[in-house]
Motif scaffolding. Structure first.
Motif, PDB file in Angstrom:
ATOM      1  N   ARG A  29      30.907 -19.594  15.091  1.00 31.37           N
ATOM      2  CA  ARG A  29      29.795 -19.741  14.403  1.00 31.37           C
ATOM      3  C   ARG A  29      30.204 -19.000  12.492  1.00 31.37           C
ATOM      4  O   ARG A  29      30.358 -18.124  12.594  1.00 31.37           O
ATOM      5  N   VAL A 259      31.206 -10.788  20.196  1.00 29.94           N
ATOM      6  CA  VAL A 259      31.714 -11.595  20.821  1.00 29.94           C
ATOM      7  C   VAL A 259      31.335 -11.209  22.089  1.00 29.94           C
ATOM      8  O   VAL A 259      31.706 -12.144  22.887  1.00 29.94           O
ATOM      9  N   ASN A 262      27.943 -14.557  21.648  1.00 31.34           N
ATOM     10  CA  ASN A 262      27.918 -15.499  20.166  1.00 31.34           C
ATOM     11  C   ASN A 262      26.586 -15.716  19.224  1.00 31.34           C
ATOM     12  O   ASN A 262      25.871 -16.533  18.625  1.00 31.34           O
ATOM     13  N   HIS A 322      36.707 -17.255  19.347  1.00 33.41           N
ATOM     14  CA  HIS A 322      36.725 -16.084  20.404  1.00 33.41           C
ATOM     15  C   HIS A 322      38.157 -16.390  20.929  1.00 33.41           C
ATOM     16  O   HIS A 322      38.902 -17.794  20.946  1.00 33.41           O
TER      17      HIS A 322
HETATM   18  C1  LIG Z   1      30.410 -18.357  22.788  1.00 32.67           C
HETATM   19  O1  LIG Z   1      31.028 -17.174  23.440  1.00 32.67           O
HETATM   20  C2  LIG Z   1      32.307 -17.350  24.763  1.00 32.67           C
HETATM   21  C3  LIG Z   1      33.076 -15.879  24.320  1.00 32.67           C
HETATM   22  O2  LIG Z   1      31.857 -15.216  25.005  1.00 32.67           O
HETATM   23  C4  LIG Z   1      33.233 -18.329  23.651  1.00 32.67           C
HETATM   24  O3  LIG Z   1      34.591 -18.391  24.548  1.00 32.67           O
HETATM   25  C5  LIG Z   1      32.552 -19.480  23.314  1.00 32.67           C
HETATM   26  O4  LIG Z   1      33.427 -20.790  22.637  1.00 32.67           O
HETATM   27  C6  LIG Z   1      31.399 -19.418  22.434  1.00 32.67           C
HETATM   28  N1  LIG Z   1      30.484 -20.333  21.798  1.00 32.67           N
HETATM   29  C7  LIG Z   1      30.392 -20.465  21.032  1.00 32.67           C
HETATM   30  C8  LIG Z   1      29.687 -21.884  20.874  1.00 32.67           C
HETATM   31  O5  LIG Z   1      30.344 -19.939  19.725  1.00 32.67           O
END
Ligand SMILES: *[C@@H]1O[C@H](CO)[C@@H](O)[C@H](O)[C@H]1NC(C)=O
Ligand SMILES: *[C@@H]1O[C@H](CO)[C@@H](O)[C@H](O)[C@H]1NC(C)=O
Ligand SMILES: *[C@@H]1O[C@H](CO)[C@@H](O)[C@H](O)[C@H]1NC(C)=O
Ligand SMILES: *[C@@H]1O[C@H](CO)[C@@H](O)[C@H](O)[C@H]1NC(C)=O
Ligand SMILES: *[C@@H]1O[C@H](CO)[C@@H](O)[C@H](O)[C@H]1NC(C)=O
Ligand SMILES: *[C@@H]1O[C@H](CO)[C@@H](O)[C@H](O)[C@H]1NC(C)=O
Length: 654
Positions: A29, A259, A262, A322
């Motif tokens: 993001r 972390v 998000n 992530h």
């Molecule tokens: C949100 O965070 C999770 C880990 O906590 C990750 O796996 C996921 O990709 C994230 N989603 C977005 C849309 O950034």
């Protein structure tokens, strides 16, 4: 050779855990910034009249890019004359037809921030509302939206400030139709670049509404949640909306907000503890500056933890994914890597700051750089350790070896690894030593501009600012609120405007104040002056004190032991002169003496439990009342002076 290299890699794999930093295959993001809140409420009050040198240094430490906290976002309270934690902040519309964009100090603060960083984002949010807006403010959503949009327009017209974000109602119910109305009202005024962040409450429930309602989704820029403890919800993530910790602890845990949750924006409360020690939550915030009379401020340490992020990223940078640059370490702490919009700069923020739920231990980590990040041959390194009190230290550059970076992490550390060379620990001169509030104190309000809030008077209910009175009195301080606000907490329900001054440890004080209550309907029943007031903020209703209340209608007085005026120590009659009157209250040990216009009212013992507190003054009932010639003197000095006057006049006798 082969054996040696093999042995080396075995050692590495045994003693070091590997984490991949990889920008191939897409990014995460977009980062929206790290900021702080002034207000909610009156948290910057005592900063305004700091000595100019220290004030500029403090503002530089907070806002100047590559200097200190270098904040990306400044969120301020849209004042309402209602108590919102450590005081009340002025509304721009005291009545439906009143508009004034020079009250209070948030305009000043926003301009100081913009002057230092033209890119800082501004965000306004109401905690309460002036009474005329009404408790059913979501039913009269056009009027409510106009009140907010006027503030945004006033920011532009009066101060040249662009407001980037507005919210709904701090920590109260949101209303979907109102959000849409606010969006339409902003658009109608051409404010398409003023975005709505909502709901500024403690959960993410609005996500369900967003998924069910495309118009709401369209109207909202970001979901803002308070103190989310680093977590959002799968539904919130599913909305695709930006997720913010739109109010969070000033412990800089934003890495975890991304972390674990998000979240791409973190805004901490408050910006600065510039309110009296003894008011609630003292000394919360990124730094503390609550002694305008001395210019003292304690060494700011938290701003350097913020600097680890803010000096090496900008809103518009993008997190890695992530598991490919964002994650948690095996033995506590987190890492988050971001890339600049052009993709040529990279910052990796690492923290092992412990909290109770995450007891870490020392660990060796290896960052495996992949994608174009593998091309980076060296990183600049900034380091902090909250145990050894080392903050924002520039360390020797780290050369990457074969796309690997090895770090031996302790607990309670922060590292920033960055390709940027702009990091800078801003300097400031040693502030003057700390001093108590200086006594004797006198205030005649003549040095103020009309409309200004007297600096050291910390309004807790109602609004006290300077007006021009008659020739004899010149400028005076007036209680301006005429109607109970739509409150954020129950303090205002007492309908008892009060402003506090001084030091919560004051014990033996002589207080003298001129006052008048206009003989008009809607005027308050009377005024009070007080010593040893034990509480402020939303808890001011629980305050004890030695409180001399003078009912000017009935010309009766009550000396009470509490703010609610129902623990009466003594009472009686007094003569109220039309126009100005002078009241005095001397409290020493367990004795209190009071006068009005020089006539003794009482001399009495007081409850022994009421030992110390602020000086205060105010009105019973909303409505205008004036105060002038405030004199606060140590009780013993007053007694000595009276003794001298007595013996002085005696010596003139033949
Ligand atoms: C949100 O965070 C999770 C880990 O906590 C990750 O796996 C996921 O990709 C994230 N989603 C977005 C849309 O950034
Ligand atoms: C103020 O409003 C005018 C007129 O809408 C606009 O042109 C200008 O850019 C605005 N200024 C700021 C600082 O937002
Ligand atoms: C980290 O690595 C060094 C050797 O480079 C080793 O001496 C040390 O014990 C390791 N620390 C941990 C916590 O594994
Ligand atoms: C990274 O290095 C590789 C190999 O030297 C080169 O082909 C590539 O263009 C580099 N990429 C960047 C972004 O510098
Ligand atoms: C706002 O209030 C101040 C102080 O009362 C006054 O000087 C100023 O003229 C007012 N501004 C407007 C636009 O009414
Ligand atoms: C106050 O004055 C009224 C009428 O003048 C009188 O009845 C009353 O006793 C007085 N109260 C006190 C406490 O002196």
């Amino acid at each position: 050779m082969f054996t040696l290299a093999f042995a080396f890699s075995v050692v590495l794999s045994v003693l070091s855990d590997s984490y991949i930093i990889d920008n191939t295959g897409g990014l995460g993001r977009q980062f929206d910034g790290f900021g702080a809140i002034s207000g909610g409420g009156a948290t910057s009050k005592l900063l305004v009249n700091y000595p100019e040198k220290q004030r500029n240094e403090i503002l530089d430490l907070l806002f100047k890019p590559n200097y200190g906290a270098s904040l990306d976002i400044l969120k301020v309270e849209i004042g309402s004359d209602a108590q919102s934690s450590d005081g009340t902040e002025a509304t721009h519309m005291r009545t439906a037809t009143d508009q004034n964009y020079t009250r209070g100090y948030e305009w000043w603060l926003m301009k100081e921030a913009k002057q230092r960083n033209p890119n800082i984002k501004l965000y306004g949010l109401p905690w309460g509302w002036p009474g005329w807006v009404g408790w059913n403010l979501y039913d009269t959503s056009d009027q409510t939206a106009s009140y907010i949009v006027n503030w945004v327009l006033g920011a532009n017209a009066t101060h040249g400030l662009h407001i980037d974000y507005v919210g709904i109602w701090n920590e109260r119910m949101y209303n979907v139709e109102y959000i849409k109305t606010l969006r339409k009202t902003l658009d109608r005024h051409g404010l398409v670049d003023t975005h709505i962040v909502a709901p500024d409450n403690f959960h993410w429930d609005i996500a369900d509404d967003i998924l069910a309602d495309p118009e709401l989704a369209q109207a909202l820029y970001a979901i803002g949640s308070h103190y989310p403890t680093t977590r959002s919800t799968p539904t919130a993530v599913k909305t695709g909306k930006r997720l913010w910790a739109s109010e969070d602890n000033a412990e800089v845990n934003w890495n975890r907000n991304y972390v674990n949750g998000n979240m791409t924006g973190t805004i901490v409360w408050p910006l600065i503890a510039s309110y009296y020690e003894g008011l609630p939550y003292y000394p919360a915030g990124l730094m503390t500056a609550s002694e305008p009379w001395s210019g003292y401020f304690p060494e700011p340490t938290k701003i350097w933890l913020a600097a680890h992020t803010t000096q090496f990223t900008q809103p518009g940078w993008t997190f890695l994914r992530h598991g490919a640059g964002v994650g948690a370490f095996k033995y506590g702490g987190t890492y988050a890597a971001l890339v600049s919009p052009e993709g040529n700069d990279v910052t990796i923020i690492i923290e092992t700051l412990n909290d109770v739920s995450d007891l870490g231990s020392p660990q060796n980590v290896t960052l495996q750089l992949k994608g174009t990040i593998a091309n980076i041959s060296q990183f600049n390194v900034w380091y902090s350790n909250t145990e050894t009190d080392e903050y924002f230290i520039k360390k020797p550059v780290i050369q990457t070896v074969g796309g690997l970076v090895n770090l031996a992490l302790g607990v309670n550390e922060m590292y920033t690894l960055t390709t940027l060379t702009t990091g800078n620990k801003g300097a400031y001169t040693q502030p003057p030593p700390s001093k108590p509030f200086p006594l004797p104190f006198t205030e005649q309000f003549e040095s103020y501009q009309v409309g200004e809030e007297p600096f050291l008077f910390s309004q807790q209910i109602g609004a006290f600012d300077v007006v021009k009175a008659d020739a004899a009195h010149g400028n005076v301080m007036r209680q301006e609120t005429t109607q109970q606000p739509v409150t954020w907490c129950t303090a205002d329900w007492t309908e008892r405007p009060i402003t506090l001054i001084g030091d919560i440890t004051w014990t033996d004080i002589y207080l003298e104040v001129d006052f008048r209550v206009p003989a008009v309907s809607g005027a308050p029943d009377g005024v009070f002056i007080a010593s040893r007031v034990t509480e402020g903020g939303c808890d001011v209703t629980l305050a004890f004190g030695v409180i001399l209340y003078m009912d000017v209608r009935h010309q009766t007085f009550h000396l009470a032991a509490n703010f609610l005026l129902n623990q009466i120590i003594t009472e009686g009659n007094f003569t109220y002169a039309d126009g100005w009157n002078t009241a005095s209250l001397l409290v020493k040990g367990l004795e209190a003496t009071g006068t009005v216009n020089g006539k003794p009212l009482f001399s009495t013992s007081i409850p022994s439990a009421i030992t110390a507190g602020f000086v205060g003054m105010g009105t019973r009932g909303y409505g205008l009342a004036d105060f002038d010639n405030v004199n606060i003197t140590p009780a013993q000095d007053r007694l000595n002076r009276m003794e001298m006057m007595k013996s002085g006049s005696n010596s003139l006798l033949p």
